[in-house]
Motif scaffolding. Structure first.
Motif, PDB file in Angstrom:
ATOM      1  N   UNK A 224     138.535 -56.267 128.220  1.00 29.12           N
ATOM      2  CA  UNK A 224     138.591 -57.647 129.530  1.00 29.12           C
ATOM      3  C   UNK A 224     137.886 -58.469 128.730  1.00 29.12           C
ATOM      4  N   UNK A 225     137.159 -58.809 127.799  1.00 26.41           N
ATOM      5  CA  UNK A 225     136.113 -59.562 127.184  1.00 26.41           C
ATOM      6  C   UNK A 225     137.006 -60.734 126.262  1.00 26.41           C
ATOM      7  N   UNK A 226     137.478 -59.584 125.246  1.00 24.19           N
ATOM      8  CA  UNK A 226     138.765 -59.494 125.127  1.00 24.19           C
ATOM      9  C   UNK A 226     140.101 -60.380 124.613  1.00 24.19           C
ATOM     10  N   UNK A 227     140.206 -59.876 126.178  1.00 20.31           N
ATOM     11  CA  UNK A 227     141.293 -60.540 126.513  1.00 20.31           C
ATOM     12  C   UNK A 227     140.927 -62.052 126.731  1.00 20.31           C
ATOM     13  N   UNK A 228     139.854 -62.079 127.666  1.00 23.14           N
ATOM     14  CA  UNK A 228     139.548 -63.518 127.800  1.00 23.14           C
ATOM     15  C   UNK A 228     139.190 -64.268 126.878  1.00 23.14           C
ATOM     16  N   UNK A 229     138.651 -64.247 126.368  1.00 24.45           N
ATOM     17  CA  UNK A 229     138.605 -64.381 124.428  1.00 24.45           C
ATOM     18  C   UNK A 229     140.107 -65.275 123.813  1.00 24.45           C
ATOM     19  N   UNK A 230     140.812 -64.013 124.003  1.00 23.43           N
ATOM     20  CA  UNK A 230     142.514 -64.204 123.302  1.00 23.43           C
ATOM     21  C   UNK A 230     143.318 -65.761 124.685  1.00 23.43           C
ATOM     22  N   UNK A 231     142.771 -65.297 125.416  1.00 26.92           N
ATOM     23  CA  UNK A 231     143.598 -66.993 126.603  1.00 26.92           C
ATOM     24  C   UNK A 231     142.797 -67.758 127.025  1.00 26.92           C
ATOM     25  N   UNK A 232     141.595 -67.660 126.154  1.00 27.78           N
ATOM     26  CA  UNK A 232     140.811 -69.028 126.204  1.00 27.78           C
ATOM     27  C   UNK A 232     140.852 -70.330 124.725  1.00 27.78           C
ATOM     28  N   UNK A 233     141.501 -69.118 123.807  1.00 26.49           N
ATOM     29  CA  UNK A 233     142.286 -69.357 122.458  1.00 26.49           C
ATOM     30  C   UNK A 233     143.311 -70.013 122.967  1.00 26.49           C
ATOM     31  N   UNK A 234     144.073 -69.393 123.494  1.00 28.47           N
ATOM     32  CA  UNK A 234     145.182 -70.296 124.104  1.00 28.47           C
ATOM     33  C   UNK A 234     145.206 -71.409 124.787  1.00 28.47           C
ATOM     34  N   UNK A 235     143.881 -71.571 126.357  1.00 23.00           N
ATOM     35  CA  UNK A 235     143.447 -72.626 126.527  1.00 23.00           C
ATOM     36  C   UNK A 235     143.103 -73.661 125.056  1.00 23.00           C
ATOM     37  N   UNK A 236     142.549 -73.219 124.300  1.00 23.32           N
ATOM     38  CA  UNK A 236     141.579 -74.384 123.967  1.00 23.32           C
ATOM     39  C   UNK A 236     142.976 -74.869 122.895  1.00 23.32           C
TER      40      UNK A 236
END
Length: 259
Positions: free
Chosen positions: A35-47
């Motif tokens: 879940x954390x890795x998925x959140x990080x990748x989703x955050x990179x999309x937004x970033x």
């Protein structure tokens, strides 16, 4: 700051790869294990989207946005280290004996080593804030390399095959962190005075990230292979742990019946 065609191409490739990886993690339900890795990748999309819009329409705001996103990025990456350690060192939902203490000790030692190397570096930059930026990236790269290597060695001892999802995740992160560390060392030497050299080094960092993303897309797309049989010592420990849990449960039940 002028944005070249190469800058745009690398940004587009980075964004596309990150978005595809995020879709793969969701589509194949890898987010349930990471879940954390998925959140990080989703955050990179937004970033990526925010950074693109800011640098196009309000470049003066970019520095502020950069440091805010860097802070969130750092926190998520620390959480990711803990997540990888949890997956590797808690194969049955309980920490392997002495694993948590060893991981914490390794983390503390690694943090001191990374901090020492970071402060030993004196970036050739005109502004103090730029120097701290280079040091911050170098520190995170070094400590992530050290902790992921410790975790990966532990995974090998616990019988995780190299094609296991958590191993592939760690391999990609370690390779990306190593290259990032080398880029940061080069930044400390060249500084930011020569813009073209700075941009070239950042292109190397971006290419390393794109390579890691492609590797992760392929890894998480494929099914996870079966785990190798645990070593005999680990099997004995798990059997003993199960017996102890049963014994403790019996003792608790007996105590409640005597009341």
């Amino acid at each position: 700051m002028k944005v070249s065609l190469l800058d745009n191409a690398l940004w587009a490739a980075s964004f596309a790869g990150t978005f595809i990886l995020f879709v793969v993690l969701l589509l194949y339900r890898r987010w349930q294990q990471f879940p954390v890795f998925t959140t990080l990748i989703g955050y990179y999309v937004v970033e990526n989207i925010i950074g693109f819009l800011v640098i196009r329409y309000d470049p003066h705001l970019y520095a502020t946005v950069y440091w805010i996103t860097f802070a969130f990025d750092f926190l998520l990456q620390v959480a990711l280290i803990i997540e990888v350690a949890r997956v590797v060192l808690r194969p049955t939902g309980t920490w392997v004996r002495d694993a948590r203490a060893s991981f914490l000790i390794s983390g503390i030692v690694g943090a001191f080593i990374a901090a020492g190397l970071t402060f030993a570096v004196h970036p050739s930059v005109p502004k103090t804030i730029d120097a701290w930026g280079i040091r911050a990236y170098l520190f995170t790269s070094l400590i992530f390399c050290e902790l992921f290597l410790v975790t990966m060695f532990s995974a090998q001892k616990l019988g995780l095959v190299w094609k296991n999802h958590v191993m592939r995740l760690g391999q990609g992160l370690t390779a990306w962190a190593l290259i990032s560390a080398m880029v940061d060392v080069a930044h400390s030497y060249y500084g930011t005075a020569h813009l073209q050299d700075f941009k070239t080094l950042e292109h190397v960092r971006t290419l390393a990230y794109i390579g890691a993303v492609i590797y992760w897309i392929a890894a998480f797309w494929l099914p996870e292979p079966e785990r190798r049989e645990l070593p005999e010592e680990m099997q004995k420990y798990l059997v003993a742990l199960h017996a102890k849990v049963q014994y403790d449960s019996t003792q608790v039940s007996s105590a409640q019946n005597l009341r």
